[in-house]
Write a protein that holds these residues in place. Structure first.
Motif, PDB file in Angstrom:
ATOM      1  N   ARG A 179       1.144  -3.524   9.068  1.00 42.35           N
ATOM      2  CA  ARG A 179      -0.241  -3.265   8.663  1.00 42.35           C
ATOM      3  C   ARG A 179      -0.380  -3.580   7.178  1.00 42.35           C
ATOM      4  NH1 ARG A 179      -2.965   2.707   8.987  1.00 42.35           N
ATOM      5  NH2 ARG A 179      -1.104   3.187   7.754  1.00 42.35           N
ATOM      6  N   ALA A 180      -1.472  -4.212   6.793  1.00 39.08           N
ATOM      7  CA  ALA A 180      -1.687  -4.569   5.392  1.00 39.08           C
ATOM      8  C   ALA A 180      -1.745  -3.306   4.536  1.00 39.08           C
ATOM      9  CB  ALA A 180      -2.969  -5.363   5.239  1.00 39.08           C
ATOM     10  N   PHE A 181      -1.215  -3.401   3.334  1.00 37.49           N
ATOM     11  CA  PHE A 181      -1.178  -2.245   2.442  1.00 37.49           C
ATOM     12  C   PHE A 181      -2.590  -1.758   2.112  1.00 37.49           C
ATOM     13  CE2 PHE A 181      -0.727  -0.089  -1.650  1.00 37.49           C
ATOM     14  CZ  PHE A 181       0.369   0.730  -1.405  1.00 37.49           C
ATOM     15  N   GLN A 182      -3.532  -2.692   1.990  1.00 40.28           N
ATOM     16  CA  GLN A 182      -4.897  -2.288   1.629  1.00 40.28           C
ATOM     17  C   GLN A 182      -5.585  -1.478   2.734  1.00 40.28           C
ATOM     18  OE1 GLN A 182      -7.399  -5.676   0.932  1.00 40.28           O
ATOM     19  NE2 GLN A 182      -7.665  -6.131   3.113  1.00 40.28           N
ATOM     20  N   ASP A 183      -5.022  -1.512   3.945  1.00 38.88           N
ATOM     21  CA  ASP A 183      -5.628  -0.786   5.056  1.00 38.88           C
ATOM     22  C   ASP A 183      -5.113   0.644   5.178  1.00 38.88           C
ATOM     23  OD1 ASP A 183      -7.059  -3.050   5.714  1.00 38.88           O
ATOM     24  OD2 ASP A 183      -5.564  -3.777   7.156  1.00 38.88           O
ATOM     25  N   ILE A 184      -4.236   1.069   4.276  1.00 37.68           N
ATOM     26  CA  ILE A 184      -3.762   2.454   4.303  1.00 37.68           C
ATOM     27  C   ILE A 184      -4.885   3.346   3.777  1.00 37.68           C
ATOM     28  CG2 ILE A 184      -2.040   4.074   3.443  1.00 37.68           C
ATOM     29  CD1 ILE A 184      -0.147   1.714   3.040  1.00 37.68           C
TER      30      ILE A 184
ATOM     31  N   SER B 298       8.722  -3.206   2.297  1.00 35.21           N
ATOM     32  CA  SER B 298       8.828  -4.656   2.089  1.00 35.21           C
ATOM     33  C   SER B 298       7.526  -5.273   1.595  1.00 35.21           C
ATOM     34  CB  SER B 298       9.273  -5.345   3.385  1.00 35.21           C
ATOM     35  OG  SER B 298       8.334  -5.108   4.428  1.00 35.21           O
ATOM     36  N   ARG B 299       6.390  -4.622   1.855  1.00 34.28           N
ATOM     37  CA  ARG B 299       5.101  -5.152   1.402  1.00 34.28           C
ATOM     38  C   ARG B 299       4.976  -5.104  -0.119  1.00 34.28           C
ATOM     39  NH1 ARG B 299       1.594  -1.194   5.104  1.00 34.28           N
ATOM     40  NH2 ARG B 299       3.141   0.175   4.121  1.00 34.28           N
ATOM     41  N   LEU B 300       5.812  -4.296  -0.767  1.00 34.09           N
ATOM     42  CA  LEU B 300       5.717  -4.099  -2.210  1.00 34.09           C
ATOM     43  C   LEU B 300       6.795  -4.853  -2.984  1.00 34.09           C
ATOM     44  CD1 LEU B 300       5.114  -0.232  -2.276  1.00 34.09           C
ATOM     45  CD2 LEU B 300       3.448  -2.080  -1.979  1.00 34.09           C
ATOM     46  N   LEU B 301       7.704  -5.515  -2.273  1.00 32.18           N
ATOM     47  CA  LEU B 301       8.843  -6.167  -2.923  1.00 32.18           C
ATOM     48  C   LEU B 301       8.764  -7.676  -2.689  1.00 32.18           C
ATOM     49  CD1 LEU B 301      11.599  -3.661  -1.704  1.00 32.18           C
ATOM     50  CD2 LEU B 301      10.259  -3.565  -3.824  1.00 32.18           C
TER      51      LEU B 301
ATOM     52  N   PHE C 117      -1.967  -3.315  -8.023  1.00 32.86           N
ATOM     53  CA  PHE C 117      -0.942  -3.736  -7.071  1.00 32.86           C
ATOM     54  C   PHE C 117      -0.112  -4.895  -7.613  1.00 32.86           C
ATOM     55  CE2 PHE C 117       0.731  -6.126  -3.508  1.00 32.86           C
ATOM     56  CZ  PHE C 117       1.223  -5.138  -2.670  1.00 32.86           C
ATOM     57  N   LEU C 118      -0.737  -5.841  -8.289  1.00 32.97           N
ATOM     58  CA  LEU C 118      -0.120  -7.066  -8.796  1.00 32.97           C
ATOM     59  C   LEU C 118       0.205  -8.021  -7.649  1.00 32.97           C
ATOM     60  CD1 LEU C 118       2.397  -5.983 -11.610  1.00 32.97           C
ATOM     61  CD2 LEU C 118       0.215  -7.173 -11.885  1.00 32.97           C
ATOM     62  N   ASN C 119      -0.819  -8.685  -7.132  1.00 33.90           N
ATOM     63  CA  ASN C 119      -0.615  -9.659  -6.058  1.00 33.90           C
ATOM     64  C   ASN C 119       0.294 -10.787  -6.523  1.00 33.90           C
ATOM     65  OD1 ASN C 119      -2.214  -8.367  -4.143  1.00 33.90           O
ATOM     66  ND2 ASN C 119      -4.077  -9.422  -4.792  1.00 33.90           N
ATOM     67  N   ALA C 120       1.121 -11.293  -5.622  1.00 38.58           N
ATOM     68  CA  ALA C 120       2.024 -12.397  -5.919  1.00 38.58           C
ATOM     69  C   ALA C 120       2.124 -13.283  -4.686  1.00 38.58           C
ATOM     70  CB  ALA C 120       3.406 -11.864  -6.317  1.00 38.58           C
ATOM     71  N   ASP C 121       2.909 -14.358  -4.778  1.00 41.53           N
ATOM     72  CA  ASP C 121       3.022 -15.293  -3.661  1.00 41.53           C
ATOM     73  C   ASP C 121       3.567 -14.616  -2.406  1.00 41.53           C
ATOM     74  OD1 ASP C 121       2.063 -17.325  -5.234  1.00 41.53           O
ATOM     75  OD2 ASP C 121       4.040 -18.138  -5.728  1.00 41.53           O
ATOM     76  N   ASN C 122       4.549 -13.744  -2.588  1.00 41.86           N
ATOM     77  CA  ASN C 122       5.223 -13.150  -1.428  1.00 41.86           C
ATOM     78  C   ASN C 122       4.720 -11.757  -1.079  1.00 41.86           C
ATOM     79  OD1 ASN C 122       7.030 -15.340  -1.005  1.00 41.86           O
ATOM     80  ND2 ASN C 122       8.257 -14.637  -2.726  1.00 41.86           N
ATOM     81  N   THR C 123       3.869 -11.196  -1.923  1.00 41.26           N
ATOM     82  CA  THR C 123       3.338  -9.860  -1.659  1.00 41.26           C
ATOM     83  C   THR C 123       1.889  -9.796  -2.123  1.00 41.26           C
ATOM     84  OG1 THR C 123       4.287  -9.186  -3.781  1.00 41.26           O
ATOM     85  CG2 THR C 123       5.511  -8.574  -1.807  1.00 41.26           C
ATOM     86  N   SER C 124       1.075  -9.150  -1.323  1.00 40.77           N
ATOM     87  CA  SER C 124      -0.324  -8.941  -1.699  1.00 40.77           C
ATOM     88  C   SER C 124      -0.860  -7.758  -0.910  1.00 40.77           C
ATOM     89  CB  SER C 124      -1.164 -10.195  -1.412  1.00 40.77           C
ATOM     90  OG  SER C 124      -1.337 -10.370  -0.019  1.00 40.77           O
ATOM     91  N   LEU C 125      -2.043  -7.343  -1.255  1.00 44.71           N
ATOM     92  CA  LEU C 125      -2.663  -6.213  -0.557  1.00 44.71           C
ATOM     93  C   LEU C 125      -2.929  -6.528   0.911  1.00 44.71           C
ATOM     94  CD1 LEU C 125      -5.155  -5.147  -3.352  1.00 44.71           C
ATOM     95  CD2 LEU C 125      -3.345  -3.710  -2.398  1.00 44.71           C
ATOM     96  N   THR C 126      -3.048  -7.816   1.241  1.00 42.12           N
ATOM     97  CA  THR C 126      -3.379  -8.194   2.619  1.00 42.12           C
ATOM     98  C   THR C 126      -2.186  -8.716   3.407  1.00 42.12           C
ATOM     99  OG1 THR C 126      -4.010 -10.417   1.895  1.00 42.12           O
ATOM    100  CG2 THR C 126      -5.748  -8.748   1.957  1.00 42.12           C
ATOM    101  N   LYS C 127      -1.074  -8.969   2.759  1.00 46.01           N
ATOM    102  CA  LYS C 127       0.073  -9.593   3.421  1.00 46.01           C
ATOM    103  C   LYS C 127       0.921  -8.539   4.141  1.00 46.01           C
ATOM    104  CE  LYS C 127       3.855 -12.867   2.512  1.00 46.01           C
ATOM    105  NZ  LYS C 127       3.302 -13.925   3.373  1.00 46.01           N
ATOM    106  N   THR C 128       1.321  -8.852   5.357  1.00 41.14           N
ATOM    107  CA  THR C 128       2.229  -7.970   6.106  1.00 41.14           C
ATOM    108  C   THR C 128       3.630  -8.593   6.120  1.00 41.14           C
ATOM    109  OG1 THR C 128       1.696  -9.045   8.204  1.00 41.14           O
ATOM    110  CG2 THR C 128       0.344  -7.153   7.553  1.00 41.14           C
TER     111      THR C 128
END
Length: 518
Positions: free
Chosen positions: A179-184, A209-212, A153-164
């Protein structure tokens, strides 16, 4: 900081030891870093006066690292190569223009709303086909190992697997971003949008937007009918190629040349009103004594700056980044520029915007009047591992495929020093030439799409016509420069209100049928 130094010091010297700009050749880099390096010396004399700007001079030190160090060891304050810099309080510490360049309005004076392109922060959300993006999404969603999932996924400050996040504007974007991306649990559907990834390279981006990292939501609001985005490399010297480029698709931040960033200058606001400085069209009508439409102003800008002759003409001035536009007072020159600008936009948007001067709607129309490239041998279903061009026979080979009547000039068309055809093809090879930062970047096309053959034929036809248009646009620019012009101050005197604050540069948004000026 620049104003403070001008008010505090009496003298200054700026020694640019990286005139090559960002990412200089390794042999020329003073330090092993991408960032340009300069040496700044400031002196405060006894007669300092905070109301009089310091006398500051500038010099470039060219050559290899060894040659630069040698030049520095012999540099003196009375070297004839020193040049005076601009004197405005907040102006860059770069040489003052020897021409009337600084009197021209900047392109973002004329088109106040400006916005960065999409800053995704991860390359795997872009691809030249939708099936590649689907495969990448399935891979990361189905990954059960938490560490491997995060690496993909490449977590970052503005995007992560848990961030909505709030969904991107538009009915064609992913709306379930609360919904958090990791919950798909599994991929059932996803939203992609075609975008202006690079100049003349239309790819797809996952509209989630969760990926950008920084998706530029205001620019997504700007995807309205009849929209066209001018794009400027505003923070760097543009090297070679046109000063401005155009796309009808939402652009990536590196749309201009693949690096260095850039910003979009939309033709219209999300509410459909023109993105022009207030009073500009009325002031031009006054000078021409005839009707001037809002659309013509946008087209004129394209006709003036959308070719390599513009950068060649203003090469020295553009070392202080930022496009400026000479405004002619001659109605005939204005009309020529408008026509060229419409033609340029028609070509750079694959015929989706602008207009051909003879009314053609297909960029490959045989009646256009020039010998256009032809697709003679099919690439086939396999994904090519390489491509080549033979200038002697004017043939382009892509795997087993062959295109004929491809001129050398078309293959050498560049924007920001980056070759357009090379970039387009390299993204569609078996091993694409790109940055690899995630395991998902290794998931690429396994077959050549027949739609790519069609688009490549169109691209080659467009490049051929852009080359043919170059001389006409360069001749026009010379005529405009030689004739009387309207300065920024002239237009202000005629009632134009130039942008002076961030509030003057905001888009006019429509939300639930009401005008939102935030």
């Amino acid at each position: 900081m620049r104003e403070y130094l001008r008010r505090t010091a009496t003298h200054g010297w700026i020694i640019n030891v990286t005139p090559e700009g960002k990412q200089p050749p390794a042999a020329n880099a003073v330090f092993n870093i991408e960032t340009p390096v300069a040496i700044a010396l400031f002196l405060r004399g006894e007669a300092s006066d905070e109301y009089s700007p310091a006398e500051i001079r500038y010099i470039d030190i060219d050559g290899t690292r060894k040659e630069k160090f040698e030049a520095l060891s012999h540099l003196t304050f009375d070297d004839p190569s020193w040049r005076s810099v601009r004197t405005e309080w907040t102006a860059p510490f770069t040489p003052a223009a020897a021409t009337t360049w600084d009197d021209y309005p900047a392109v973002d004076d004329l088109l106040p709303w400006r916005n960065n392109g999409i800053m995704a922060g991860r390359g795997w959300v872009y691809a030249p086909s939708v099936d590649i993006l689907e495969a990448r999404l399935r891979d990361v969603i189905n990954e059960d190992n938490a560490q491997a999932k995060a690496e993909k996924f490449l977590n970052a400050d503005n995007t992560s697997l848990t961030k909505t996040k709030k969904p991107l504007p538009g009915v064609d974007t992913e709306q379930g971003t609360r919904r958090a991306f990791q919950d798909i649990p599994m991929l059932t559907q996803f939203q992609v949008v075609r975008c202006g990834y690079r100049v003349l390279d239309r790819q797809y981006v996952i509209a989630d937007s969760r990926l950008l990292n920084r998706p530029s939501p205001k620019l997504w609001h700007g995807r309205v009918p009849d929209q066209i985005f001018a794009y400027e490399l505003h923070s760097e010297y543009p090297r070679t190629g046109p000063g401005l480029v155009y796309t009808d698709l939402i652009p990536d931040v590196h749309h201009f040349r693949g690096s260095g960033g850039g910003r979009a200058l939309p033709k219209i606001h999300p509410d459909g009103t023109p993105n022009l400085a207030p009073g500009l069209t009325a002031a031009l009508r006054k000078h021409f004594g005839q009707i001037v439409s809002d659309e013509e102003v946008f087209d004129y800008i394209a006709g003036i700056a959308g070719h390599s002759g513009f950068v060649a003409q203003f090469d020295d001035e553009l070392h202080t980044p930022g496009i400026r536009i000479p405004i002619t007072t001659d109605a005939r020159l204005w009309k020529r520029a408008v026509g060229h600008g419409r033609h340029l936009q028609w070509l750079q948007t694959y015929g989706a915007a602008g207009a051909h001067p003879k009314g053609y709607t297909d960029v490959r129309d045989c009646g256009i009047g020039t010998l256009l490239p032809s697709y003679e041998v099919a690439v086939g279903p396999g994904i090519p591992t390489s491509w080549s061009y033979n200038p002697a026979t004017q043939t382009l080979h892509v795997g087993p495929g062959r295109w004929e009547n491809v001129t050398r000039e078309a293959t050498e068309y560049v924007v920001g020093g980056a070759n357009v055809l090379t970039s387009w093809l390299n993204y569609r090879m078996a091993a694409p030439k790109k940055r690899y930062t995630s395991p998902l970047d290794d998931i690429n096309a396994t077959h050549w799409s027949s739609s790519w053959s069609t688009e490549l034929t169109e691209l080659l036809s467009i490049l051929t016509q852009l080359v043919n248009l170059e001389d006409q646009m360069a001749d026009l620019l010379i005529d405009v420069i030689a004739a009387p012009q309207l300065t920024k101050d002239d237009l202000a005197g005629d009632g134009v209100k130039w942008p002076i604050s961030d509030a003057d540069r905001q888009p006019r948004l429509v939300t639930d049928g009401t005008l939102d000026l935030r």
